[in-house]
Design a protein around this motif. Structure first.
Motif, mmCIF file in Angstrom:
data_model
loop_
_atom_site.group_PDB
_atom_site.id
_atom_site.type_symbol
_atom_site.label_atom_id
_atom_site.label_comp_id
_atom_site.label_asym_id
_atom_site.label_seq_id
_atom_site.Cartn_x
_atom_site.Cartn_y
_atom_site.Cartn_z
ATOM 1 N N ARG A 61 -89.255 -26.227 -3.854
ATOM 2 C CA ARG A 61 -90.261 -25.209 -3.521
ATOM 3 C C ARG A 61 -90.813 -24.573 -4.795
ATOM 4 N NH1 ARG A 61 -85.269 -24.281 -1.715
ATOM 5 N NH2 ARG A 61 -84.104 -22.443 -2.383
ATOM 6 N N MET A 62 -92.090 -24.260 -4.747
ATOM 7 C CA MET A 62 -92.809 -23.666 -5.872
ATOM 8 C C MET A 62 -93.690 -22.542 -5.367
ATOM 9 S SD MET A 62 -96.039 -23.407 -7.356
ATOM 10 C CE MET A 62 -97.095 -24.793 -6.983
ATOM 11 N N ILE A 63 -93.832 -21.500 -6.181
ATOM 12 C CA ILE A 63 -94.779 -20.419 -5.925
ATOM 13 C C ILE A 63 -95.687 -20.325 -7.146
ATOM 14 C CG2 ILE A 63 -95.120 -17.984 -5.371
ATOM 15 C CD1 ILE A 63 -92.121 -17.932 -4.531
ATOM 16 N N GLY A 64 -96.975 -20.312 -6.926
ATOM 17 C CA GLY A 64 -97.928 -20.137 -8.000
ATOM 18 C C GLY A 64 -98.702 -18.848 -7.831
ATOM 19 N N ARG A 65 -99.051 -18.210 -8.949
ATOM 20 C CA ARG A 65 -99.856 -16.984 -8.905
ATOM 21 C C ARG A 65 -100.973 -17.090 -9.931
ATOM 22 N NH1 ARG A 65 -99.541 -12.313 -11.918
ATOM 23 N NH2 ARG A 65 -97.313 -12.344 -12.432
ATOM 24 N N PHE A 66 -102.189 -16.728 -9.492
ATOM 25 C CA PHE A 66 -103.345 -16.790 -10.390
ATOM 26 C C PHE A 66 -104.248 -15.601 -10.100
ATOM 27 C CE2 PHE A 66 -107.533 -18.371 -11.790
ATOM 28 C CZ PHE A 66 -107.207 -18.791 -13.079
ATOM 29 N N SER A 67 -104.633 -14.879 -11.150
ATOM 30 C CA SER A 67 -105.480 -13.690 -10.999
ATOM 31 C C SER A 67 -106.947 -14.094 -10.880
ATOM 32 C CB SER A 67 -105.297 -12.756 -12.194
ATOM 33 O OG SER A 67 -103.961 -12.305 -12.285
ATOM 34 N N LEU A 68 -107.600 -13.586 -9.841
ATOM 35 C CA LEU A 68 -108.997 -13.897 -9.568
ATOM 36 C C LEU A 68 -109.894 -12.718 -9.928
ATOM 37 C CD1 LEU A 68 -108.516 -15.481 -6.022
ATOM 38 C CD2 LEU A 68 -108.689 -16.705 -8.200
ATOM 39 N N HIS A 69 -111.210 -12.954 -9.856
ATOM 40 C CA HIS A 69 -112.170 -11.881 -10.063
ATOM 41 C C HIS A 69 -111.999 -10.805 -8.979
ATOM 42 C CE1 HIS A 69 -113.956 -14.459 -12.991
ATOM 43 N NE2 HIS A 69 -114.534 -15.284 -12.129
ATOM 44 N N ASP A 70 -112.582 -9.633 -9.245
ATOM 45 C CA ASP A 70 -112.648 -8.543 -8.256
ATOM 46 C C ASP A 70 -111.273 -8.078 -7.793
ATOM 47 O OD1 ASP A 70 -115.466 -8.764 -8.328
ATOM 48 O OD2 ASP A 70 -115.387 -10.394 -6.845
ATOM 49 N N ASP A 71 -110.309 -8.033 -8.715
ATOM 50 C CA ASP A 71 -108.975 -7.504 -8.444
ATOM 51 C C ASP A 71 -108.275 -8.249 -7.305
ATOM 52 O OD1 ASP A 71 -106.832 -5.822 -8.984
ATOM 53 O OD2 ASP A 71 -107.496 -4.283 -7.568
ATOM 54 N N ARG A 72 -108.537 -9.553 -7.207
ATOM 55 C CA ARG A 72 -107.864 -10.387 -6.216
ATOM 56 C C ARG A 72 -106.820 -11.264 -6.912
ATOM 57 N NH1 ARG A 72 -111.727 -14.181 -4.264
ATOM 58 N NH2 ARG A 72 -112.815 -13.770 -6.237
ATOM 59 N N THR A 73 -105.805 -11.652 -6.158
ATOM 60 C CA THR A 73 -104.765 -12.541 -6.658
ATOM 61 C C THR A 73 -104.554 -13.653 -5.644
ATOM 62 O OG1 THR A 73 -103.649 -10.753 -7.851
ATOM 63 C CG2 THR A 73 -102.358 -12.739 -7.379
ATOM 64 N N LEU A 74 -104.472 -14.879 -6.152
ATOM 65 C CA LEU A 74 -104.213 -16.038 -5.300
ATOM 66 C C LEU A 74 -102.752 -16.432 -5.421
ATOM 67 C CD1 LEU A 74 -105.203 -18.563 -3.626
ATOM 68 C CD2 LEU A 74 -105.479 -19.697 -5.846
ATOM 69 N N PHE A 75 -102.133 -16.708 -4.278
ATOM 70 C CA PHE A 75 -100.772 -17.232 -4.235
ATOM 71 C C PHE A 75 -100.813 -18.619 -3.583
ATOM 72 C CE2 PHE A 75 -100.434 -12.594 -3.854
ATOM 73 C CZ PHE A 75 -99.648 -12.318 -4.961
ATOM 74 N N VAL A 76 -100.098 -19.548 -4.183
ATOM 75 C CA VAL A 76 -100.006 -20.908 -3.649
ATOM 76 C C VAL A 76 -98.535 -21.281 -3.546
ATOM 77 C CG1 VAL A 76 -100.568 -23.339 -3.996
ATOM 78 C CG2 VAL A 76 -102.219 -21.581 -4.668
ATOM 79 N N CYS A 77 -98.139 -21.793 -2.403
ATOM 80 C CA CYS A 77 -96.766 -22.245 -2.174
ATOM 81 C C CYS A 77 -96.792 -23.738 -1.848
ATOM 82 C CB CYS A 77 -96.122 -21.496 -1.008
ATOM 83 S SG CYS A 77 -96.005 -19.707 -1.241
ATOM 84 N N ILE A 78 -95.999 -24.508 -2.577
ATOM 85 C CA ILE A 78 -95.836 -25.931 -2.284
ATOM 86 C C ILE A 78 -94.350 -26.166 -2.073
ATOM 87 C CG2 ILE A 78 -96.081 -28.291 -3.159
ATOM 88 C CD1 ILE A 78 -98.501 -27.337 -4.745
ATOM 89 N N PHE A 79 -94.005 -26.824 -0.972
ATOM 90 C CA PHE A 79 -92.591 -26.924 -0.615
ATOM 91 C C PHE A 79 -92.313 -28.270 0.051
ATOM 92 C CE2 PHE A 79 -95.125 -24.700 2.501
ATOM 93 C CZ PHE A 79 -94.827 -25.320 3.707
#
Length: 401
Positions: free
Chosen positions: A204-222
Motif C-alpha cells: 500500500r502507498m499514500i501519495g500527497r501533492f499540493s495543488l493550486h488554490d489551497d487544495r491537496t490531492l491524495f492518492v492511494c494505491i494498494f
C-alpha cells in the motif's frame, strides 16, 4: 457532411471531436455525467500527447494550469526522507517537454477547443446500438433514437460502447492486482509545493501533492485481491480504512479528510486487451480500446494519440471507414502493446508487496541521482517510439474549429 457520435467527453472524446472537425466531419459528444468532471488525480504529460496539444494550440494553457514538480520524495513513518530524486531527470529525458497537471484540467482545456462549435449532450448515454446499411441507429437513454454514420467509444475503462458492441468487460479486462483511490481536500495543514510525497508499507502507498488554490490531492494505491469490488462511497471508504488501518505518517489527518469528502475516485488498476478496436461502423479509442492502466502515467497522452490518428486516417481514406479503421489499428497496435508491457513492469513499483520489495524499490529510486541511471531504468518506457503522422488537415485556424 458525415456524422460521428462520440461517447465520452473526457480526454479522448474532445480530442477526436477537434480533429474530426478539422477533417470535415460533424461530431456529436454525449457524456453520461451532467457536466465536465472535476477532481480525480494528476497526470504526468509528455511525449506525443504534448505534441498534439501544441498542434491544437492549448499548450500555453496547459503549462499555466500545470505544475513543474521539482522532487519526488519517499518518506517514512515520521515523515523523514527515505529516498527520492529531483525531477530534472524527466526534463532531460523529455527535452523539457514535461508537465504535471490535473486530469480534469486537461479535459476542460480540450473540451474548450470544441464545446462552442460542437453538439454536446450531457447527462445522457447510449443504451443500444444497431448497425444498419449506411449508418448506426443509436438509442439514447434520454434523447431517444438518433442515426449517425459512425460511432466511437471514448468512454474509458468501463466503456458502454465497448460493452454494447464487443461484449462484457470481464472478458477483455486484465486486473493488475491493485486498486487506486484519489480525492482532494481544502486547507490541509501541511503543504510541500512542487514535491510529490509518497509513503509506503508493504502492499500500500499514500501519495500527497499540493495543488493550486489551497487544495491537496491524495492518492492511494494498494494491493487488492478481493472478489467483490465496493460499489458505494461508504463501502469504498470502509475498504480504505481497513487497508490502511496500520498506516502511520499522516494517515490520521488524511483519514479525517477522507471522511469529509463526497468525491472519491475509486477503481481497479486494469488493462483492456482486445483483438480488434473496431467492428463495422463502431470503433474504440483511448482506454475504451486499450487501457494501459492508471499507473502507467500515459493514459491521457495515449488517448489523444489514438484520437488524432483515427481522425487522420478517416481523412486520409476519404471517409472509407473500414479502410481507416484498419490503418488506425495497424499504425498503433505495436506501439500500444509496448506501452502495456511497460505498465505491467511499472505497476508493482508503486506499492511493492513485501518489505524487501520496498527496500529494493527505494534503492532504485536513490540511484536515479546517478548520471544515466534514470535513462537506463525508465528511459524506454518514457520514450515514444512512434512517428506522429502528418495529415492534410483543413487549413482553418484552430480557433475556428
Amino acid at each position: 457532411m458525415r456524422t460521428v457520435l462520440i461517447s465520452g467527453a473526457g480526454i479522448a472524446g474532445p480530442t477526436l471531436a477537434y480533429w474530426l472537425k478539422r477533417a470535415g466531419y460533424a461530431p456529436t459528444l454525449v457524456e453520461r455525467a451532467p457536466s465536465l468532471r472535476s477532481g480525480g488525480y494528476v497526470i504526468d504529460f509528455w511525449g506525443l500527447g504534448y505534441d498534439i496539444a501544441e498542434r491544437m494550440g492549448i499548450l500555453p494553457a496547459i503549462e499555466q494550469a500545470g505544475y513543474h514538480a521539482r522532487e519526488m520524495r519517499i518518506v517514512g513513518d515520521d515523515g523523514g526522507r527515505v529516498a527520492g530524486f529531483g525531477t530534472r531527470v524527466f526534463d532531460e529525458l523529455t527535452g523539457g517537454r514535461y508537465v504535471t497537471l490535473a486530469r480534469s484540467d486537461l479535459s476542460r482545456l480540450l473540451f474548450e477547443t470544441v464545446g462552442h462549435s460542437t453538439e454536446v449532450i450531457f447527462d445522457d448515454e447510449i443504451v443500444a446500438l444497431e448497425e444498419m446499411p449506411g449508418g448506426v441507429r443509436v438509442q439514447l437513454r434520454r434523447g431517444g433514437e438518433r442515426r449517425f454514420d459512425l460511432v466511437v467509444g471514448a468512454d474509458g475503462l468501463h466503456s458502454t460502447v465497448r460493452r454494447l458492441a464487443f461484449g462484457p468487460q470481464q472478458a477483455l479486462e486484465r486486473h493488475l492486482g491493485y486498486g487506486v483511490a484519489a480525492f482532494e481536500a481544502r486547507s490541509y495543514p501541511r503543504r510541500d509545493d512542487d514535491v510529490y510525497l509518497m509513503y509506503g508499507q508493504p502492499g500500500r502507498m499514500i501519495g500527497r501533492f499540493s495543488l493550486h488554490d489551497d487544495r491537496t490531492l491524495f492518492v492511494c494505491i494498494f494491493a487488492d485481491g478481493t472478489a467483490r469490488w465496493p460499489a458505494t462511497l461508504a463501502e469504498q471508504k470502509a475498504q480504505l480504512r481497513e487497508v490502511y488501518r496500520c498506516a502511520r505518517w499522516e494517515w490520521t489527518a488524511i483519514l479525517h479528510e477522507l471522511d469529509r469528502t463526497n468525491e472519491l475516485y475509486f477503481d481497479r488498476v486494469s488493462q483492456i486487451k482486445m483483438d480488434n478496436w473496431s467492428r463495422g461502423r463502431i470503433a474504440l479509442i483511448g482506454d475504451a480500446a486499450f487501457c494501459v492502466s492508471l499507473v502507467a502515467g500515459q493514459g491521457s497522452a495515449l488517448a489523444m494519440i489514438s484520437a488524432y490518428v483515427l481522425a487522420g486516417e478517416l481523412l486520409r481514406a476519404g471517409g472509407r471507414h473500414d479502410e481507416a479503421f484498419r490503418a488506425y489499428e495497424a499504425r498503433l497496435r505495436n506501439y500500444i502493446g509496448a506501452k502495456q508491457r511497460g505498465a505491467e513492469r511499472f505497476a508493482a513499483a508503486f506499492a511493492p508487496r513485501t518489505r524487501p520489495g520496498l527496500w529494493f524499490r527505494n534503492q532504485v529510486i536513490r540511484a536515479f541521482s546517478l548520471p544515466g541511471a534514470a535513462r537506463f531504468v525508465v528511459g524506454r518506457d518514457l520514450a515514444d517510439r512512434l512517428d506522429l503522422p502528418s495529415y492534410r488537415w483543413d487549413n482553418r485556424d484552430a480557433a475556428s474549429v
